[in-house]
Write a protein that holds these residues in place. Structure first.
Motif, PDB file in Angstrom:
ATOM      1  N   UNK A  86       0.834  -1.208   0.000  1.00 25.21           N
ATOM      2  CA  UNK A  86       0.000   0.000   0.000  1.00 25.21           C
ATOM      3  C   UNK A  86       0.863   1.250   0.000  1.00 25.21           C
ATOM      4  N   UNK A  87       1.859   1.295   0.868  1.00 20.07           N
ATOM      5  CA  UNK A  87       2.742   2.465   0.944  1.00 20.07           C
ATOM      6  C   UNK A  87       3.440   2.705  -0.397  1.00 20.07           C
ATOM      7  N   UNK A  88       3.912   1.640  -1.015  1.00 18.69           N
ATOM      8  CA  UNK A  88       4.569   1.766  -2.322  1.00 18.69           C
ATOM      9  C   UNK A  88       3.584   2.280  -3.374  1.00 18.69           C
ATOM     10  N   UNK A  89       2.321   1.836  -3.278  1.00 20.84           N
ATOM     11  CA  UNK A  89       1.311   2.315  -4.214  1.00 20.84           C
ATOM     12  C   UNK A  89       1.054   3.803  -4.070  1.00 20.84           C
TER      13      UNK A  89
ATOM     14  N   UNK B  69      -2.694   4.528  -5.477  1.00 19.01           N
ATOM     15  CA  UNK B  69      -1.981   5.416  -6.403  1.00 19.01           C
ATOM     16  C   UNK B  69      -2.768   6.709  -6.630  1.00 19.01           C
ATOM     17  N   UNK B  70      -4.087   6.591  -6.781  1.00 21.48           N
ATOM     18  CA  UNK B  70      -4.922   7.786  -6.960  1.00 21.48           C
ATOM     19  C   UNK B  70      -4.871   8.670  -5.718  1.00 21.48           C
ATOM     20  N   UNK B  71      -4.830   8.051  -4.537  1.00 22.30           N
ATOM     21  CA  UNK B  71      -4.670   8.766  -3.266  1.00 22.30           C
ATOM     22  C   UNK B  71      -3.356   9.554  -3.288  1.00 22.30           C
ATOM     23  N   UNK B  72      -2.293   8.918  -3.754  1.00 28.25           N
ATOM     24  CA  UNK B  72      -0.998   9.588  -3.857  1.00 28.25           C
ATOM     25  C   UNK B  72      -1.041  10.759  -4.819  1.00 28.25           C
ATOM     26  N   UNK B  73      -1.756  10.607  -5.936  1.00 27.13           N
ATOM     27  CA  UNK B  73      -1.875  11.700  -6.908  1.00 27.13           C
ATOM     28  C   UNK B  73      -2.564  12.915  -6.288  1.00 27.13           C
ATOM     29  N   UNK B  74      -3.598  12.647  -5.491  1.00 27.26           N
ATOM     30  CA  UNK B  74      -4.318  13.746  -4.851  1.00 27.26           C
ATOM     31  C   UNK B  74      -3.439  14.444  -3.814  1.00 27.26           C
TER      32      UNK B  74
ATOM     33  N   UNK C  74     -16.516  -7.404   1.555  1.00 22.92           N
ATOM     34  CA  UNK C  74     -15.265  -6.646   1.351  1.00 22.92           C
ATOM     35  C   UNK C  74     -15.446  -5.156   1.638  1.00 22.92           C
ATOM     36  N   UNK C  75     -14.614  -4.634   2.513  1.00 25.16           N
ATOM     37  CA  UNK C  75     -14.651  -3.209   2.819  1.00 25.16           C
ATOM     38  C   UNK C  75     -13.744  -2.451   1.850  1.00 25.16           C
ATOM     39  N   UNK C  76     -13.972  -1.145   1.773  1.00 26.79           N
ATOM     40  CA  UNK C  76     -13.210  -0.302   0.861  1.00 26.79           C
ATOM     41  C   UNK C  76     -12.371   0.696   1.649  1.00 26.79           C
ATOM     42  N   UNK C  77     -11.280   1.176   1.061  1.00 26.93           N
ATOM     43  CA  UNK C  77     -10.420   2.137   1.773  1.00 26.93           C
ATOM     44  C   UNK C  77     -11.151   3.433   2.147  1.00 26.93           C
ATOM     45  N   UNK C  78     -10.708   4.041   3.228  1.00 28.73           N
ATOM     46  CA  UNK C  78     -11.195   5.355   3.653  1.00 28.73           C
ATOM     47  C   UNK C  78     -10.062   6.361   3.491  1.00 28.73           C
ATOM     48  N   UNK C  79     -10.411   7.565   3.048  1.00 27.09           N
ATOM     49  CA  UNK C  79      -9.389   8.602   2.848  1.00 27.09           C
ATOM     50  C   UNK C  79      -9.788   9.875   3.588  1.00 27.09           C
ATOM     51  N   UNK C  80      -8.779  10.561   4.117  1.00 25.57           N
ATOM     52  CA  UNK C  80      -9.012  11.799   4.852  1.00 25.57           C
ATOM     53  C   UNK C  80      -7.966  12.831   4.416  1.00 25.57           C
ATOM     54  N   UNK C  81      -8.435  14.049   4.113  1.00 33.81           N
ATOM     55  CA  UNK C  81      -7.518  15.106   3.633  1.00 33.81           C
ATOM     56  C   UNK C  81      -7.667  16.355   4.486  1.00 33.81           C
TER      57      UNK C  81
ATOM     58  N   UNK D 181      -6.012  -9.195  -0.619  1.00 34.95           N
ATOM     59  CA  UNK D 181      -5.980  -7.742  -0.430  1.00 34.95           C
ATOM     60  C   UNK D 181      -4.622  -7.312   0.122  1.00 34.95           C
ATOM     61  N   UNK D 182      -4.078  -6.193  -0.291  1.00 33.09           N
ATOM     62  CA  UNK D 182      -4.641  -5.289  -1.285  1.00 33.09           C
ATOM     63  C   UNK D 182      -4.575  -5.889  -2.693  1.00 33.09           C
ATOM     64  N   UNK D 183      -5.687  -5.774  -3.426  1.00 34.29           N
ATOM     65  CA  UNK D 183      -5.750  -6.287  -4.785  1.00 34.29           C
ATOM     66  C   UNK D 183      -5.453  -5.161  -5.776  1.00 34.29           C
ATOM     67  N   UNK D 184      -5.649  -5.457  -7.044  1.00 36.14           N
ATOM     68  CA  UNK D 184      -5.331  -4.460  -8.083  1.00 36.14           C
ATOM     69  C   UNK D 184      -6.145  -3.182  -7.885  1.00 36.14           C
ATOM     70  N   UNK D 185      -7.405  -3.332  -7.527  1.00 35.04           N
ATOM     71  CA  UNK D 185      -8.247  -2.154  -7.300  1.00 35.04           C
ATOM     72  C   UNK D 185      -7.750  -1.337  -6.107  1.00 35.04           C
TER      73      UNK D 185
END
Length: 266
Positions: A20-23, A147-152, A259-266, A137-141
């Protein structure tokens, strides 16, 4: 804001947190990167010092709803000078309770400035072919979302002139923290006749709980039930015995199938 270097810090006995960190780092597209793998005991002997022109991405797995005790002291020893930090926790599809808040507060006390946080799902350490818990998990999605989190995060860094523009980051959790810091002291690993004493299990154990002379000898008081020795045995000679850990794996498989999905906080 220009970041001169990025440090990836992770504790990842079975590789899920590292992935995950590498992603996330891939999405940030960091140029100068240093990796600090806290899974290796020797890495926990050297303190970390960082400045405001660096970026920290720190990832830890969730143990009993908390930051793993084995790395808490190292995390608390970080000396930072307004260093932007991305806080990441990885949990086995149950709940992450207060782990993200705990990690965030530790790093704030160190002098870090959290710019974003994420809670991702990783295959549970108790998962097996027979009793899968968030298998794969973590899978391709998940990694695409990392990676999208990193872009943001990259966009957020580019939109500010200095660390002084980083505001307070709110993440879920309660204080006093729930969960347990002391893990089970239980004899739960079965070593089969296929074991050839290759010692890979002793090499991957993050706490030195397996004898380097006889891998069948396990120090239960040191063991943190990460199951790295089971998952990384090339001969599949190590399994979970019938008992409390096995029973827990059945409960997790039964109660947390969705299956649960990631949570993001900014």
């Amino acid at each position: 804001m220009k970041i001169k270097s990025t440090k990836l810090v992770y504790f990842s006995p079975t590789g899920t947190t590292k992935a995950v960190v590498e992603g996330v780092a891939q999405g940030i597209d960091a140029i100068e990167v240093e990796r600090i793998d806290l899974t290796k005991p020797e890495s926990r002997l050297k303190p970390l010092h960082t400045g405001k022109d660096e970026l920290l991405i720190i990832g830890v797995p969730v143990y009993m709803g908390r930051v793993p005790e084995v790395i808490r002291e190292w995390l608390q020893s970080i000396k930072a000078k307004k260093t932007p930090v991305v806080c990441i926790i990885v949990y086995g599809n149950r709940v992450y309770d207060d782990a993200l808040l705990e990690l965030t507060e530790i790093l704030v006390a160190d002098g870090c400035l959290p710019i974003a946080s994420g809670a991702f799902i990783g295959e549970h350490s108790f998962s097996s072919v027979e009793i899968p818990i968030a298998a794969g998990r973590p899978n391709i999605q998940d990694l695409s979302q990392a990676e999208a989190f990193g872009c943001k995060i990259n966009e957020k860094l580019a939109a500010i002139l200095s660390v002084d523009e980083i505001g307070k980051l709110n993440v879920p959790g309660e204080f006093p923290f729930r969960g347990a810091t002391k893990l089970w002291n239980v004899d739960f690993i079965a070593v089969g006749s296929d074991c050839n004493q290759c010692q890979i299990c002793a090499e991957v154990c993050p706490v030195g709980a397996i004898s380097k002379e006889n891998s069948r000898q396990i120090d239960q008081e040191k063991c943190i039930t990460c199951c790295a020795c089971i998952k990384k045995c090339p001969l599949h000679a190590r399994t979970i015995k019938l008992g409390p850990v096995h029973d827990a794996s059945i409960r997790l498989n039964t109660l947390f199938k969705e299956p649960k999905q990631p949570d993001f906080f900014y």
